[in-house]
Design an enzyme around this catalytic site. Structure first.
Site, PDB file in Angstrom:
ATOM      1  N   GLY A  62       0.831  -1.202   0.000  1.00  0.00           N
ATOM      2  CA  GLY A  62       0.000   0.000   0.000  1.00  0.00           C
ATOM      3  C   GLY A  62       0.861   1.246   0.000  1.00  0.00           C
TER       4      GLY A  62
ATOM      5  N   THR B 148       1.864   5.321  -0.258  1.00  0.00           N
ATOM      6  CA  THR B 148       1.598   6.277  -1.337  1.00  0.00           C
ATOM      7  C   THR B 148       1.680   5.609  -2.699  1.00  0.00           C
ATOM      8  OG1 THR B 148       2.462   8.105   0.002  1.00  0.00           O
ATOM      9  CG2 THR B 148       2.319   8.450  -2.361  1.00  0.00           C
ATOM     10  N   ALA B 149       2.726   4.802  -2.922  1.00  0.00           N
ATOM     11  CA  ALA B 149       2.913   4.177  -4.232  1.00  0.00           C
ATOM     12  C   ALA B 149       1.772   3.228  -4.569  1.00  0.00           C
ATOM     13  CB  ALA B 149       4.248   3.441  -4.273  1.00  0.00           C
TER      14      ALA B 149
ATOM     15  N   ASP C  79       0.754  -5.109   9.074  1.00  0.00           N
ATOM     16  CA  ASP C  79       1.645  -4.496  10.064  1.00  0.00           C
ATOM     17  C   ASP C  79       2.886  -3.856   9.445  1.00  0.00           C
ATOM     18  OD1 ASP C  79       3.008  -6.771   9.283  1.00  0.00           O
ATOM     19  OD2 ASP C  79       2.723  -7.830  11.170  1.00  0.00           O
TER      20      ASP C  79
ATOM     21  N   GLU D 138       5.920  14.819   2.842  1.00  0.00           N
ATOM     22  CA  GLU D 138       6.378  14.727   1.463  1.00  0.00           C
ATOM     23  C   GLU D 138       6.126  16.018   0.701  1.00  0.00           C
ATOM     24  OE1 GLU D 138       7.936  12.283   0.087  1.00  0.00           O
ATOM     25  OE2 GLU D 138       7.510  10.464   1.218  1.00  0.00           O
TER      26      GLU D 138
ATOM     27  N   LYS E 161       2.927  24.330  -1.804  1.00  0.00           N
ATOM     28  CA  LYS E 161       4.358  24.385  -2.072  1.00  0.00           C
ATOM     29  C   LYS E 161       4.589  25.158  -3.361  1.00  0.00           C
ATOM     30  CE  LYS E 161       8.390  21.557  -3.228  1.00  0.00           C
ATOM     31  NZ  LYS E 161       8.955  20.202  -3.393  1.00  0.00           N
TER      32      LYS E 161
ATOM     33  N   GLU F 126      14.808  17.800  -4.116  1.00  0.00           N
ATOM     34  CA  GLU F 126      13.966  18.129  -5.272  1.00  0.00           C
ATOM     35  C   GLU F 126      12.722  17.261  -5.375  1.00  0.00           C
ATOM     36  OE1 GLU F 126      14.044  20.739  -6.888  1.00  0.00           O
ATOM     37  OE2 GLU F 126      16.087  21.475  -7.152  1.00  0.00           O
TER      38      GLU F 126
ATOM     39  N   ILE G 219       7.561  11.105  -5.508  1.00  0.00           N
ATOM     40  CA  ILE G 219       6.140  10.974  -5.843  1.00  0.00           C
ATOM     41  C   ILE G 219       5.906  11.290  -7.314  1.00  0.00           C
ATOM     42  CG2 ILE G 219       3.841  11.911  -5.413  1.00  0.00           C
ATOM     43  CD1 ILE G 219       4.470  12.124  -2.502  1.00  0.00           C
TER      44      ILE G 219
END
Length: 534
Positions: free
Chosen positions: A28, A30-31, A60, A68, A97, A368, A372
């Site tokens: 799972g 973010t990716a 777990d 991020e 940002k 940089e 993501i």
């Protein structure tokens, strides 16, 4: 092991099944959830009952991300998935940002004060009809401003902690170009909710014990402790540094870049604001240290901070002390999370019917904030070129691998550029980073050309370059690189236009406080507006 029901061989009929219908995502975070939501939307699985997307993750496994940064591309990604921007801001502790401020990456000012420059998101083409770099160089003494300030008002907005939009600006649009700072854990949970509730993704919480291969080496199923065997036709490895499929199953070699990028450790601390009125910074603030750099990300409710460094040049305890000194007395009792990093990428990330995305594919340090973005790039390419049968797999594998190896090498070039041009000689870390043999040949070729010519549209030919020409200009000009002062104004056909545009931007700079509100004020307004609407 059960026989796969929609893989390459049907045990009942003996016929080879070419169609790819069942997509299984391992991991799972973010990716994993960004891939799940993006593919579900792009493949429109709600309208195609024969296609399924199943995400399997261990119950777990901790989330690595503590805070991020994203690129402006995230706005289109979220909009395509169908996420409301205000909901996203409220649920994921988001702030706006507008780029990165680099502090002390170059030599200190003569008076001992911090030297800083900006890599802004507001690119010159939004306000210029010609590349402004040569004109800025020619008119430097007349303008008297750093490059980023001369071409855009965004650095001024960042210095004043202003937002890139107002309450009247439509969602996902801005008066200035922007991305987001976000809480990675909260973002993954939001993506999970949207993917499972709105987009038809199936979620299985189970420990994966092994991947089962067919006779010709394709993954046929996953054996899990709690859910038995899970069959699939196409597998996406988002299992992080574990790389359960691309490494654990296929043993694809990892290509280290530690000879070019030296940092290998990080220490993260979540820093509370001292008061509810404390300003929220618009850029990611990157402050160079003895053997690395400190990131400082202003979220809505707290600051996400951390020290990225090389333990070959400084001890972990010394690095933590430097971070706590940077944060001040309020950090003394806060927990610090230590992370070891291995920088590099897989020699192949697409193999057979498996593709690795995120940390299982590559990690090239957070300077940089490319991590993501590269997940987004994976989602875009998979969604647009998704293989519907086995014959297409081999075609896509070759193109996908070539594309991402090129992207990763470009990221290495761009990150190394910051270190290589520093000119700092105050520690062995910085001295080592400026040695020519530590820079990629491709970067040295660019820099040799850019000694005499400013970056141009002829330099970066690929449309898939992660960093565009303008991004290189912010770093090169910010660090004072290049000897291409144009002495002949006849070679600058738009000189008067440039003068007028520099003057216009200078006037706009003075109007920033009257045109924009602060990050803190806008984020509070958006939060209150959403709560009032529920």
């Amino acid at each position: 092991m059960t026989t796969p029901v929609c893989c390459w061989y049907n045990a009942t009929s003996g016929a080879v099944l070419d169609t790819i219908r069942n997509i299984v995502i391992v991991g799972g975070g973010t990716a994993g959830w960004l891939v799940a939501a993006s593919l579900a939307k792009q493949l429109n699985i709600l309208a195609d009952p024969e296609t399924t997307i199943t995400l399997v993750e261990s119950p777990d496994t901790p989330t690595i991300g503590v805070g991020e940064g994203t690129w402006p591309t995230m706005r289109n990604t979220l909009k395509r998935i169908g996420i409301d921007e205000t909901d996203f801001i409220r649920e994921c502790d988001v702030s706006f940002k507008q780029g990165t401020q680099f502090v002390n990456w170059h030599k200190l000012n003569r008076d001992g004060s911090d030297a800083a420059y900006y890599h802004s998101f507001e690119l010159p083409h939004t306000q210029w009809r010609t590349a402004p770099g040569p004109y800025w160089h020619y008119l430097q003494s007349e303008i008297g401003l750093p490059y980023a300030d001369a071409i855009s008002v965004q650095p001024e907005a960042c210095r004043g902690n202003f937002a890139p939009k107002t309450m009247a600006t439509p969602t996902y649009e801005g008066l200035l170009n922007y991305a987001y700072h976000l809480d990675a854990g909260k973002f993954a949970r939001m993506l999970q909710r949207v993917a499972t509730s709105d987009l038809g993704v199936q979620h299985v919480s189970a420990h994966i014990e092994r991947a089962n291969l067919s006779k010709d080496g394709y993954i046929a199923s996953l054996s899990t402790r709690e859910a038995g065997d899970i069959d699939g036709d196409f597998f996406v490895d988002c299992s992080g540094f574990t790389a359960l499929l691309i490494d654990g199953t296929y043993d694809i070699p990892f290509r280290s870049v530690s000879d070019k990028l030296f940092v290998n450790s990080a220490i993260a601390i979540q820093m509370p604001y001292q008061s509810a009125a404390e300003p929220i910074a618009s850029p990611t603030i990157s402050t160079a240290q003895q053997a690395g750099w400190i990131w400082d990300i202003g979220l809505h409710s707290r600051r996400g901070t951390g020290h990225v460094y090389s333990d070959d040049f400084i001890s972990d305890d010394e690095a933590e002390d430097q971070l706590r000194r940077y944060l001040g007395p309020g950090s003394e009792q806060l927990d610090a999370k230590r992370i070891k990093m291995r920088l590099g990428y897989r020699e192949k990330v697409f193999h057979k019917n498996c593709v690795a995305v995120g940390l299982s594919a590559a990690f090239l340090e957070p300077l940089e904030a490319s991590a993501i973005f590269l997940i987004e790039a994976s989602c875009n390419m998979l969604g647009e070129l998704f293989p519907r049968n086995r014959a297409m797999l081999e075609l896509l594998e070759k193109r996908y691998n070539a594309s991402f190896i090129s992207r990763w090498n470009s990221v290495v070039d761009f990150i190394k550029l910051h270190y290589f041009l520093s000119g700092r000689t105050d520690s062995e870390f910085w001295i080592e980073n400026t040695r020519p043999e530590t820079a990629p040949d491709s970067l040295k070729e660019y820099l040799e050309f850019w000694r005499y010519y400013p970056p141009s549209r002829f330099d970066l030919s690929s449309s898939l370059e992660p960093f565009v020409r303008e991004s290189y200009e912010f770093i090169l000009f910010g660090m004072g690189y290049g000897h291409y002062q144009q002495s002949n104004p006849a070679r600058l056909p738009h000189l008067e236009y440039a003068r007028e545009n520099f003057a216009r931007i200078a006037q706009m700079r003075s109007e920033v406080p009257s045109q924009l509100v602060t990050n803190r004020r806008l984020l509070d307004q958006l939060k209150d507006f959403r709560f009032q609407s529920i």
